[in-house]
Design an enzyme around this catalytic site. Sequence first.
Site, PDB file in Angstrom:
ATOM      1  N   HIS A  96       0.844  -1.192   0.000  1.00  0.00           N
ATOM      2  CA  HIS A  96       0.000   0.000   0.000  1.00  0.00           C
ATOM      3  C   HIS A  96       0.883   1.248   0.000  1.00  0.00           C
ATOM      4  O   HIS A  96       1.248   1.758   1.063  1.00  0.00           O
ATOM      5  CB  HIS A  96      -0.904   0.001   1.235  1.00  0.00           C
ATOM      6  CG  HIS A  96      -1.826  -1.181   1.318  1.00  0.00           C
ATOM      7  ND1 HIS A  96      -1.377  -2.439   1.672  1.00  0.00           N
ATOM      8  CD2 HIS A  96      -3.163  -1.297   1.094  1.00  0.00           C
ATOM      9  CE1 HIS A  96      -2.406  -3.274   1.672  1.00  0.00           C
ATOM     10  NE2 HIS A  96      -3.492  -2.612   1.335  1.00  0.00           N
ATOM     11  N   GLY A 185      -3.390  -4.634  12.173  1.00  0.00           N
ATOM     12  CA  GLY A 185      -3.810  -5.164  10.888  1.00  0.00           C
ATOM     13  C   GLY A 185      -5.265  -4.812  10.692  1.00  0.00           C
ATOM     14  O   GLY A 185      -5.608  -3.937   9.898  1.00  0.00           O
ATOM     15  N   PRO A 186      -6.158  -5.461  11.458  1.00  0.00           N
ATOM     16  CA  PRO A 186      -7.578  -5.091  11.373  1.00  0.00           C
ATOM     17  C   PRO A 186      -7.757  -3.619  11.749  1.00  0.00           C
ATOM     18  O   PRO A 186      -7.276  -3.176  12.792  1.00  0.00           O
ATOM     19  CB  PRO A 186      -8.242  -6.008  12.403  1.00  0.00           C
ATOM     20  CG  PRO A 186      -7.296  -7.155  12.570  1.00  0.00           C
ATOM     21  CD  PRO A 186      -5.931  -6.584  12.376  1.00  0.00           C
ATOM     22  N   ASP A 226      -9.356   6.746   7.374  1.00  0.00           N
ATOM     23  CA  ASP A 226     -10.815   6.697   7.237  1.00  0.00           C
ATOM     24  C   ASP A 226     -11.363   5.327   7.609  1.00  0.00           C
ATOM     25  O   ASP A 226     -12.429   5.214   8.217  1.00  0.00           O
ATOM     26  CB  ASP A 226     -11.212   7.044   5.800  1.00  0.00           C
ATOM     27  CG  ASP A 226     -11.032   8.521   5.495  1.00  0.00           C
ATOM     28  OD1 ASP A 226     -11.600   9.350   6.217  1.00  0.00           O
ATOM     29  OD2 ASP A 226     -10.305   8.847   4.538  1.00  0.00           O
ATOM     30  N   GLY A 227     -10.629   4.273   7.234  1.00  0.00           N
ATOM     31  CA  GLY A 227     -11.093   2.922   7.562  1.00  0.00           C
ATOM     32  C   GLY A 227     -11.170   2.699   9.056  1.00  0.00           C
ATOM     33  O   GLY A 227     -12.134   2.113   9.560  1.00  0.00           O
ATOM     34  N   HIS A 333      -4.085   3.031  -3.446  1.00  0.00           N
ATOM     35  CA  HIS A 333      -4.286   2.581  -2.072  1.00  0.00           C
ATOM     36  C   HIS A 333      -3.595   1.255  -1.802  1.00  0.00           C
ATOM     37  O   HIS A 333      -2.812   1.141  -0.858  1.00  0.00           O
ATOM     38  CB  HIS A 333      -5.785   2.453  -1.772  1.00  0.00           C
ATOM     39  CG  HIS A 333      -6.090   1.979  -0.388  1.00  0.00           C
ATOM     40  ND1 HIS A 333      -6.031   0.654  -0.017  1.00  0.00           N
ATOM     41  CD2 HIS A 333      -6.466   2.646   0.733  1.00  0.00           C
ATOM     42  CE1 HIS A 333      -6.352   0.534   1.257  1.00  0.00           C
ATOM     43  NE2 HIS A 333      -6.622   1.730   1.737  1.00  0.00           N
ATOM     44  N   GLU A 481     -17.166  -4.342  24.635  1.00  0.00           N
ATOM     45  CA  GLU A 481     -16.316  -5.529  24.701  1.00  0.00           C
ATOM     46  C   GLU A 481     -15.128  -5.465  23.745  1.00  0.00           C
ATOM     47  O   GLU A 481     -13.995  -5.784  24.114  1.00  0.00           O
ATOM     48  CB  GLU A 481     -17.129  -6.803  24.406  1.00  0.00           C
ATOM     49  CG  GLU A 481     -18.150  -7.162  25.451  1.00  0.00           C
ATOM     50  CD  GLU A 481     -19.518  -6.551  25.184  1.00  0.00           C
ATOM     51  OE1 GLU A 481     -20.480  -6.922  25.867  1.00  0.00           O
ATOM     52  OE2 GLU A 481     -19.617  -5.694  24.279  1.00  0.00           O
ATOM     53  N   ASP A 540     -31.586 -17.125  31.066  1.00  0.00           N
ATOM     54  CA  ASP A 540     -31.324 -16.093  30.059  1.00  0.00           C
ATOM     55  C   ASP A 540     -31.398 -16.643  28.633  1.00  0.00           C
ATOM     56  O   ASP A 540     -31.540 -15.889  27.673  1.00  0.00           O
ATOM     57  CB  ASP A 540     -29.948 -15.452  30.286  1.00  0.00           C
ATOM     58  CG  ASP A 540     -30.026 -14.292  31.269  1.00  0.00           C
ATOM     59  OD1 ASP A 540     -31.142 -13.813  31.524  1.00  0.00           O
ATOM     60  OD2 ASP A 540     -28.975 -13.877  31.775  1.00  0.00           O
ATOM     61  N   HIS A 544     -27.484 -16.085  25.409  1.00  0.00           N
ATOM     62  CA  HIS A 544     -26.448 -15.877  26.412  1.00  0.00           C
ATOM     63  C   HIS A 544     -25.686 -17.161  26.747  1.00  0.00           C
ATOM     64  O   HIS A 544     -24.779 -17.139  27.578  1.00  0.00           O
ATOM     65  CB  HIS A 544     -27.062 -15.306  27.695  1.00  0.00           C
ATOM     66  CG  HIS A 544     -27.382 -13.846  27.608  1.00  0.00           C
ATOM     67  ND1 HIS A 544     -28.123 -13.311  26.578  1.00  0.00           N
ATOM     68  CD2 HIS A 544     -27.049 -12.798  28.425  1.00  0.00           C
ATOM     69  CE1 HIS A 544     -28.243 -12.000  26.764  1.00  0.00           C
ATOM     70  NE2 HIS A 544     -27.596 -11.666  27.870  1.00  0.00           N
TER      71      HIS A 544
END
Length: 734
Positions: A96, A185-186, A226-227, A333, A481, A540, A544
């Site tokens: 990139h 990474g993510p 932006d991502g 990109h 979470e 629940d 759950h």
Amino acid sequence: MAASSTFSLSQALLSRTLTHHRSSSTSHQDRLASPFLKSQFPTRLAIQRRHVVPRSTVRAAAVETLYKTDTILVEQSVNTIRFLAIDAVEKANSGHPGLPMGCAPMGHILYDEVMRYNPKNPYWFNRDRFVLSAGHGCMLQYALLHLAGYDSVKEEDLKSFRQWGSKTPGHPENFETTGIEVTTGPLGQGIANAVGLALAEKHLAARYNKPDSEIVDHYTYVILGDGCQMEGIANEACSLAGHWGLGKLIAFYDDNHISIDGDTEIAFTESVDTRFEGLGWHVIWVKNGNTGYDEIRAAIKEAKAVKDKPTLIKVTTTIGYGSPNKANSYSVHGSALGAKEVDATRKNLGWPYEPFHVPEDVKKHWSRHVPEGAALEAEWNAKFAEYEKKYKEEATEFKSIITGELPADWDKALPTYTPESPADATRNLSQQCLNALANVLPGLLGGSADLASSNMTLLKMFGDFQKNTPEERNVRFGVREHGMGAICNGIGLHSPGLIPYCATFFVFTDYMRAAMRISALCEAGVIYVMTHDSVGLGEDGPTHQPIEHLASFRAMPNILMLRPADGNETAGAYKVAVVNRKRPSVLALSRQKLPQLPGTSIEGVEKGGYTITDNSSGNKPDVILIGTGSELEIAAKAGDELRKEGKTVRVVSFVSWELFDEQSDAYKESVLPAAVSARVSIEAGSTFGWEKIVGSKGKAIGIDRFGASAPAGKIYKEFGITVEAVIAAAKALC
């Protein structure tokens, strides 16, 4: 034409463009039509995006600078960064290039003018931390580390970008490249990690700094795109950063309006400025991120002056800056420019050098960071030596946190239990362990995703980490979470002796799995306290009640999945989790009360699987019954009944598959002899994977469908998680 020769013109044109950004798009496109000019300016800001000037602070071009560096040398340095990225991506034919080309100015100013670090000791404690949340642009950071003198990124490493065995992988990996703080990474993970790093700095500063000795004083800088802004995890983490008032967190938003699918107009038109102001951040807008060096410097200076809020510096840039035909487009990109465009970019930016060349004046300029870094560390060491003389107890504690050395006999603090001890839920036993450990482990801190009273994770002797009480050790994450997990990764990677834990219901690991996977990948020893671990939570219902979750974490590399059955095993699970600083641990804990079983032990947990009762001899039982967690009691009761009928029965607790796999073949044979094929496992979850343990002739009792709403006892009976089912299966096998 070299970029340096057009600096004044570009400033003037950009100023004019931004001043009239409400004008028609046609007139601006006409004015900036040439390929060169199009590569110089973030024209879409003027043409397409902003119809209302954001309420953020706008920096003027004429500002007081933080540092006086010759503009021509700066531009040569910035272009060096750009072309190291271009050349590495081109050689790999993968990567990139656009982000490094656009973010080179802010990268240069951070690493060359602002940040404090020691290239020859990347782990010096009081260094500033940098996180590239937009990790796909990692050649930006590799180029910066190379210029700064880090041994981990030599020229040959740049030339082996994205190749097998290289120190320059396709996204930043802290365990692979020294000088990389966290694995990004993510998208969005990095900014959340940065929040954790900044939290750690604020916490340690509050605990250990003295009026006459400030030994914790560093910043966390991050570049996100932006991502990252679109990912929900970023909002979760940034909301907390604003709430906590993390004033030493400074984030640069690479505002280039391009993502993989094209212009962000197709999906992302919110006012990021307004959102971050609402999150409690100080917001600054640098309109010219391409050549506005003084604007960037002034923004950093202003950000540092704001002590009670994190700062977002929105830096409007041109992705692929300098590329005549691909800048400002998605085509730059995520793929190499191509030989023809590389040549055109070299001509466009006046760069006559061969690939990977660093001009001598740039090399000489950057070489100062090695001696300067050593001096910074020496100065800090001297300051700490004085601190240690005055505050011996605090210094000893502080050293354990920054070195990761555990206090002597810390594990003796863990509680132990006997069969006469009262039955209790392992979530309650977990709280006993946490509170015992908090007294002996100064780096233990953490909390829950708005479930502390249910997860039982409150450290009773401490208050809450808040904006005005950062020295406290209970962290209130709220219902976040995913952000919680990634923030804990940042805490864990800040200093070796920080031991973060976080908690929610086990089923909600689905919300934080990406952060947990990164924990495993980046070797962050986060302790995940996951309660309500089975259908045993009862009424629940299936939303759950975890089913496949145990199997899924057993499939994940470099993570320990532990399911203790009682108090001794819970204590053993915590001992394992604390010792394992380079891999996370997941503790699956019950809501329902469980008895303290004969034969369980802390030491047994460390083996992963071990025998708790056995009336056989010669390592040849008639049948082996295997249980985990709340089902170990069922296996033990079934064993007692089978023995009454004359069977020789071994009951095995299988707390952690991963730990058992690490034992010697001889030990594994002593627990699960190959000659005994009559094996029955019982676990209130998916049977997936149990064939590895029970073998092709064994029987796995479990639940391979979603749960139901009913009292726990009724659910166990209806799903066949019973003593009777184990006995029947055992008799069918032997």
